[in-house]
Design an enzyme around this catalytic site. Structure first.
Site, PDB file in Angstrom:
ATOM      1  N   LYS A   8       0.861  -1.179   0.000  1.00  0.00           N
ATOM      2  CA  LYS A   8       0.000   0.000   0.000  1.00  0.00           C
ATOM      3  C   LYS A   8       0.901   1.235   0.000  1.00  0.00           C
ATOM      4  CE  LYS A   8       0.876   1.221   4.449  1.00  0.00           C
ATOM      5  NZ  LYS A   8       1.703   2.404   4.780  1.00  0.00           N
ATOM      6  N   ASP A 132      -1.369  -1.481  11.046  1.00  0.00           N
ATOM      7  CA  ASP A 132      -1.715  -1.424   9.620  1.00  0.00           C
ATOM      8  C   ASP A 132      -2.418  -2.689   9.128  1.00  0.00           C
ATOM      9  OD1 ASP A 132      -0.491   1.011   9.568  1.00  0.00           O
ATOM     10  OD2 ASP A 132       1.223   0.394   8.348  1.00  0.00           O
TER      11      ASP A 132
END
Length: 268
Positions: A8, A132
Site C-alpha cells: 500500500k 496497519d
C-alpha cells in the site's frame, strides 16, 4: 492455497496526537498497489515456516505470518500447516508488506479451514497483530484514523495514472520514524483535501514524517524532487518508511541512475 499479499501507499499522513497507550493517532489515506509477496499455506504433519526472497531480520518464529496462525490456532485449534512466504516487498519501506502478509495469512486460513469469520472479525484479529494489518482485510482505498486501524469510506481513485515507487535500499524502522515527529492538529482536514483534484495535492497534502527523515536522509528529499522534475503530479514518502513514490499522468522514462535503487513503475 496461494495468495499474493500486496503493498500500500499512504496519500497524506498526519500525526495528530500521542496516545496514552504509547501509540500515535494519525490520519491517512491507505491505497493498495499491485506490488506483491507470495504466500502459500498447505497442510503438513507439523507446523513450519519458510522464507524466500528478501531477507527479514529477527527471529523467524516472531514473523507476523506465524503470529497470525498461532492466534487463530488458539481459538480454532487449527491443524499443522506449512507456511511459505516469498518476500518481494522491501523491508522498512513504508509499503505495509509485513502487515499485508499477516492479514492475508488470516484471510487464507479463514478460507482454507472454512472458519466462517466475518470481515469485522478478521479485522479485529488483524488489529491484535499490528496497526496497519486490519486495512488489508478489505484491501481497498480507505481513510484511516486512530492508530491507522479504523476506517471510513473515501472516494479516491488512481485508476489510469502511472505510479512510480523508488526504494533507495534504505530500511527505516517505525520506531526511528516516530522518534522525530511532533504530533499536531492540522489546519485543514486531510479527508477534505483529498477530495480536491489530484493536481492540487502537491501544495496541500503532506506526510508528517518527511520533515525529520528528509533532514536525516537527504536522498529521500532529492528523490522526491527528481520525481517532480520528471513531471509527477504528486510525490511523497509512503508511510514511515523510505519509499518515495510519484503519481504521473502517463508512463515516464526514468533516469539511468535510478538503476541503483529498487524501482517499480505501473499504470493502475
Amino acid at each position: 492455497m496461494v495468495f499474493f499479499p500486496n503493498a500500500k501507499i499512504n496519500i497524506g499522513l498526519q500525526i495528530t496526537a500521542k496516545r496514552p497507550d504509547g501509540f500515535h493517532n494519525l490520519e491517512s489515506c491507505f491505497y493498495p498497489v499491485p506490488l506483491n509477496d507470495l504466500l502459500e499455506i498447505i497442510p503438513a504433519s507439523e507446523t513450519s515456516f519458510t522464507l524466500g526472497g528478501v531477507a527479514i531480520p529477527g527471529d523467524i518464529s516472531s514473523n507476523l505470518c506465524v503470529r497470525a496462525y498461532e492466534r487463530l490456532k488458539q481459538d480454532f485449534g487449527l491443524p499443522p500447516v506449512r507456511i511459505h512466504l516469498h518476500k518481494l516487498i522491501p523491508i522498512g519501506a513504508g509499503l505495509g508488506g509485513g502487515s499485508a502478509d499477516a492479514a492475508f495469512t488470516l484471510r487464507l486460513l479463514n478460507e482454507q479451514f472454512m472458519l466462517g469469520l466475518s470481515v469485522e472479525q478478521l479485522e479485529n484479529y488483524a488489529r491484535e497483530l499490528g496497526s496497519d494489518c486490519a486495512f488489508f482485510i478489505q484491501n481497498r482505498p480507505m481513510y484511516c484514523f486512530e492508530k491507522g486501524d479504523q476506517f471510513a469510506e473515501i472516494e479516491v481513485s488512481l485508476n489510469g495514472y502511472t505510479l512510480v515507487l523508488i526504494y533507495p535500499n534504505l530500511a527505516i524502522s517505525t520506531a526511528e520514524a516516530y522518534a522525530g515527529v511532533r504530533p499536531h492538529q492540522p489546519a485543514a482536514s486531510l479527508r477534505a483535501l483529498l477530495q480536491a483534484p489530484l493536481e492540487t495535492w502537491k501544495d496541500t497534502i503532506q506526510n508528517d514524517f518527511e520533515k525529520s527523515l528528509f533532514s536525516k536522509y537527504p536522498i529521500l528529499g532529492s528523490l522526491k524532487q527528481e520525481l517532480y522534475d520528471l513531471g509527477a503530479l504528486y510525490a511523497s514518502m509512503s508511510g514511515s518508511g523510505s519509499t518515495i513514490y510519484g503519481i504521473f499522468a502517463q508512463p515516464v522514462e526514468l533516469p539511468a541512475h535510478f538503476d541503483t535503487y529498487q524501482v517499480w513503475q505501473k499504470t493502475l
